[in-house]
Design an enzyme around this catalytic site. Structure first.
Site, PDB file in Angstrom:
ATOM      1  N   GLY A  13       0.832  -1.185   0.000  1.00 42.79           N
ATOM      2  CA  GLY A  13       0.000   0.000   0.000  1.00 42.79           C
ATOM      3  C   GLY A  13       0.869   1.238   0.000  1.00 42.79           C
ATOM      4  O   GLY A  13       1.948   1.253  -0.576  1.00 42.79           O
ATOM      5  N   CYS A  14       0.422   2.261   0.686  1.00 48.51           N
ATOM      6  CA  CYS A  14       1.160   3.528   0.758  1.00 48.51           C
ATOM      7  C   CYS A  14       2.539   3.315   1.358  1.00 48.51           C
ATOM      8  O   CYS A  14       2.683   2.727   2.421  1.00 48.51           O
ATOM      9  CB  CYS A  14       0.378   4.517   1.605  1.00 48.51           C
ATOM     10  SG  CYS A  14       1.264   6.046   1.934  1.00 48.51           S
TER      11      CYS A  14
END
Length: 167
Positions: A13-14
């Site tokens: 993800g981020c």
């Protein structure tokens, strides 16, 4: 003791969240285990665009993933296995190209391995996780199949600060 590469990149993800979990939380469990960690982008395709801009990556057209590029301090197979087990605890590896509200190919769950020993350990841990899901020992994930990509070739890494300077 088998030797193992100290270089690995993790996409979960981020990249800022991944950095927090690894640099702060993993190192609480294993102090001094991370020699260096930088956020940036990598692609599973070794022929992918070179040095993409942040906007290009976010468009989904480049195939690059947000990653934390890690250099382990004194790498061992045991430490690498602990790192990969920890990796699966702070994101959902069953969602394809999505973590929470973040959606897009840049948010894929992926492990870019530095060598064959890393790949074997990553596959083993992924298989053990899938088995635990199948036996309903783990129910926290959105789906029932682990979709994390295990990339056996460490490709070009583009640090985010250099990428942001090209905006």
């Amino acid at each position: 003791m088998a030797s193992i590469s100290g270089k690995v990149a993790l996409g979960a993800g981020c990249y800022w969240g991944t950095e927090k979990y690894i640099v702060k939380d993993f190192q609480k469990k294993f102090p001094g285990s991370i020699a260096e960690a930088k956020v940036g982008f990598m692609s599973p395709d070794k022929n992918a665009m070179k040095n993409p801009s942040y906007r290009q990556v976010c468009s989904g057209s480049t195939g690059h993933v947000e990653v934390l590029n890690i250099e382990l301090n004194e790498p061992t197979p045991e430490l690498f296995e602990e790192l990969i087990k920890f990796f699966f605890t702070f994101h959902d590896p069953t969602t394809l190209n999505r973590q929470g509200n973040d959606r897009g190919t840049q948010y894929a769950s992926v492990i870019f391995c530095g060598d064959e020993n890393q790949k074997l350990i990553a596959l083993q841990v992924k298989d053990e996780l899938q088995e635990a899901i199948d036996k309903k020992k783990i129910r926290e994930y959105a789906e029932k199949t682990v979709k994390t990509g295990i990339i056996d070739e460490y490709t070009d890494f583009y640090p985010v600060l250099e990428v942001l300077l090209t905006l």
